[in-house]
Write an enzyme that holds these catalytic residues in place. Structure first.
Site, PDB file in Angstrom:
ATOM      1  N   ASP A 134       0.806  -1.253  -0.076  1.00 52.87           N
ATOM      2  CA  ASP A 134      -0.027  -0.098   0.198  1.00 52.87           C
ATOM      3  C   ASP A 134       0.972   1.323  -0.027  1.00 52.87           C
ATOM      4  OD1 ASP A 134      -2.280   1.774   0.194  1.00 52.87           O
ATOM      5  OD2 ASP A 134      -2.083   1.728   2.064  1.00 52.87           O
ATOM      6  N   ILE A 169      -3.636  -6.897  -1.372  1.00 44.35           N
ATOM      7  CA  ILE A 169      -2.546  -7.054  -2.134  1.00 44.35           C
ATOM      8  C   ILE A 169      -1.291  -6.375  -1.473  1.00 44.35           C
ATOM      9  CG2 ILE A 169      -3.883  -8.071  -4.268  1.00 44.35           C
ATOM     10  CD1 ILE A 169      -3.670  -5.190  -5.376  1.00 44.35           C
ATOM     11  N   CYS A 240     -15.449   3.511   1.797  1.00 46.44           N
ATOM     12  CA  CYS A 240     -16.772   3.222   0.955  1.00 46.44           C
ATOM     13  C   CYS A 240     -16.802   2.242   0.226  1.00 46.44           C
ATOM     14  CB  CYS A 240     -17.050   4.265   0.147  1.00 46.44           C
ATOM     15  SG  CYS A 240     -18.381   4.344  -1.071  1.00 46.44           S
ATOM     16  N   CYS A 247     -20.535  -4.684  -7.680  1.00 48.03           N
ATOM     17  CA  CYS A 247     -19.733  -5.667  -8.789  1.00 48.03           C
ATOM     18  C   CYS A 247     -20.225  -6.740  -8.889  1.00 48.03           C
ATOM     19  CB  CYS A 247     -18.232  -5.710  -8.417  1.00 48.03           C
ATOM     20  SG  CYS A 247     -17.320  -6.530  -9.710  1.00 48.03           S
TER      21      CYS A 247
HETATM   22 FE1  SF4 Z   1     -17.376  -2.433 -12.173  1.00 46.21          FE
HETATM   23 FE2  SF4 Z   1     -18.899  -4.147 -13.612  1.00 46.21          FE
HETATM   24 FE3  SF4 Z   1     -16.269  -4.135 -13.899  1.00 46.21          FE
HETATM   25 FE4  SF4 Z   1     -17.331  -5.007 -11.634  1.00 46.21          FE
HETATM   26  S1  SF4 Z   1     -17.392  -5.806 -13.388  1.00 46.21           S
HETATM   27  S2  SF4 Z   1     -15.550  -3.617 -11.748  1.00 46.21           S
HETATM   28  S3  SF4 Z   1     -18.982  -3.758 -11.465  1.00 46.21           S
HETATM   29  S4  SF4 Z   1     -17.645  -2.639 -14.630  1.00 46.21           S
END
Ligand code: SF4
Length: 376
Positions: A134, A169, A240, A247
């Site tokens: 990091d 990571i 956040c 995703c």
């Molecule tokens: Fe963003 Fe969709 Fe890629 Fe996930 S799969 S990082 S939500 S664009």
């Protein structure tokens, strides 16, 4: 030295010491990243927390003499608490982002990298090694991407097929010529869920982030939060996760492999009102072990004040008045004034009017005016 065999031994050893994924890449400069970082700088998208020297960020050879490879490691962290606590009226709670649950991941990753270093040195005593997590010069994400740990998502996180983006990571530059692994193909495709989910529009199409709009970054700053973001921060006291939870590759991903990463709910989802009264020692006792405390007590207190305003918690009015009247930090006093106005009520109004005549800091006075505007 049989580097091929050492690589296999390292992979086996990494599993023994609780590394969930390991990848290898060359120590070549990250030329593509350099252009991206320059562009980011030109656009003013940087957070200011990163290494200022772009050449150092992209050139392993500036960090270790004659580097030959970089090892990238990933450890999966939980996305759901096993012990849950819920806030209720009069006992509202804030939330730390998942990357701040459990023991500070810098300690956890450094421990694993140290063990890997020791293992390598027993096999190859003259190896030169340099590990970082990091805060090191290299981009953890660029290394992980090239080492085949995952692809770099549009949400600016490394997404592993196995654990989603819920991974910490870190990496180690080495003088040993390990064979490189193959990068994983980008699987974002035409998806834009994270861009749509970002409350402040901080994600820019093409995997870039405007740190100045990112809530995670904003919660870590020390000054006043710009007005346009205050309501959007909600009850987040640190970080956040909106672009992670949105995703699809994170759906159902919740791994509890490492005891040190298990969150204490009273820390990860703390009661808000008591945060306003914590002494430095009490803050250290409660939050000192988590990564989210790295900027100290003040930003967390300011965020807790905004979270109480978000809930419009009337029971917090006496606590906020106490902050407005007695807190040394102008940012805390001013944010409390704004919060009192947002929550409203007669008691808050009297306190704001009284502070208007007793306050001398011009930034706090501006916030008091903002608080009073809620009544007009
Ligand atoms: Fe963003 Fe969709 Fe890629 Fe996930 S799969 S990082 S939500 S664009």
């Amino acid at each position: 030295m049989d580097v091929k065999m050492l690589k296999q031994e390292l992979i086996a050893y990494s599993k023994e010491i609780g590394i969930d994924k390991i990848g290898f890449t060359s120590a070549d400069p990250f030329t593509e990243l350099k252009n991206r970082l320059i562009r980011q700088q030109e656009l003013g998208f940087q957070s200011g927390f990163e290494e200022p020297d772009i050449d150092k960020r992209v050139t392993p050879g500036l960090l270790l003499e004659e580097p030959r490879s970089i090892i990238s490691i990933a450890l999966a962290y939980p996305s759901k608490m096993t012990v849950r606590v819920e806030g209720k009226k009069g006992e509202r709670r804030g939330i730390f982002s998942r990357a701040s649950w459990g023991l500070d991941y810098h300690h956890i990753l450094k421990d694993r990298l140290k063990k890997l270093e020791e293992f390598i040195i027993t096999k190859q005593p003259d190896a030169r090694l340099k590990s970082m997590v990091d805060t090191g010069e290299l981009s953890d994400r660029a290394v992980a991407e090239r080492a085949g740990i995952g692809w770099s998502g549009k949400n600016c996180a490394i997404i592993t097929p196995e654990f989603g983006s819920y991974v910490y990571i870190g990496e180690m530059i080495t003088s040993l010529p390990f064979e490189s692994d193959t990068p994983i193909e980008d699987q974002c495709g035409s998806c834009t869920k994270c861009l749509e989910a970002c409350p402040t529009g901080a994600l820019v199409q093409g995997g870039q982030i405007n740190a100045q709009r990112c809530i995670s970054f904003l919660t870590q700053t020390k000054g006043f939060i710009p007005d346009e973001f205050r309501d959007k921060i909600g009850n987040r006291v640190y970080g956040c996760d909106s672009c992670q939870t949105a995703c699809p590759h994170n759906k159902g991903k919740n791994f509890h492999f490492h005891d040190e990463m298990e969150p204490d709910p009273e820390v990860a989802k703390p009661l808000l009102k008591p945060i306003l009264k914590l002494s430095n020692r009490e803050f250290k006792n409660q939050f000192g072990d988590v990564s989210g405390s790295w900027r100290g007590k003040k930003p967390i207190q300011r965020n807790a004040i905004m979270a109480l305003a978000h809930f419009k918690d009337e029971t917090a009015v006496p606590n906020l008045i106490e902050v407005l009247e007695n807190e040394a930090s102008p940012v805390s006093r001013g944010t409390a004034a704004w919060a009192l106005g947002k929550i409203g009520g007669e008691t808050a109004l009297i306190a704001l009017k009284s502070a208007l005549s007793s306050e001398s800091d011009k930034n706090v006075l501006t916030e008091i005016e903002k608080g009073l505007k809620f009544y007009s």
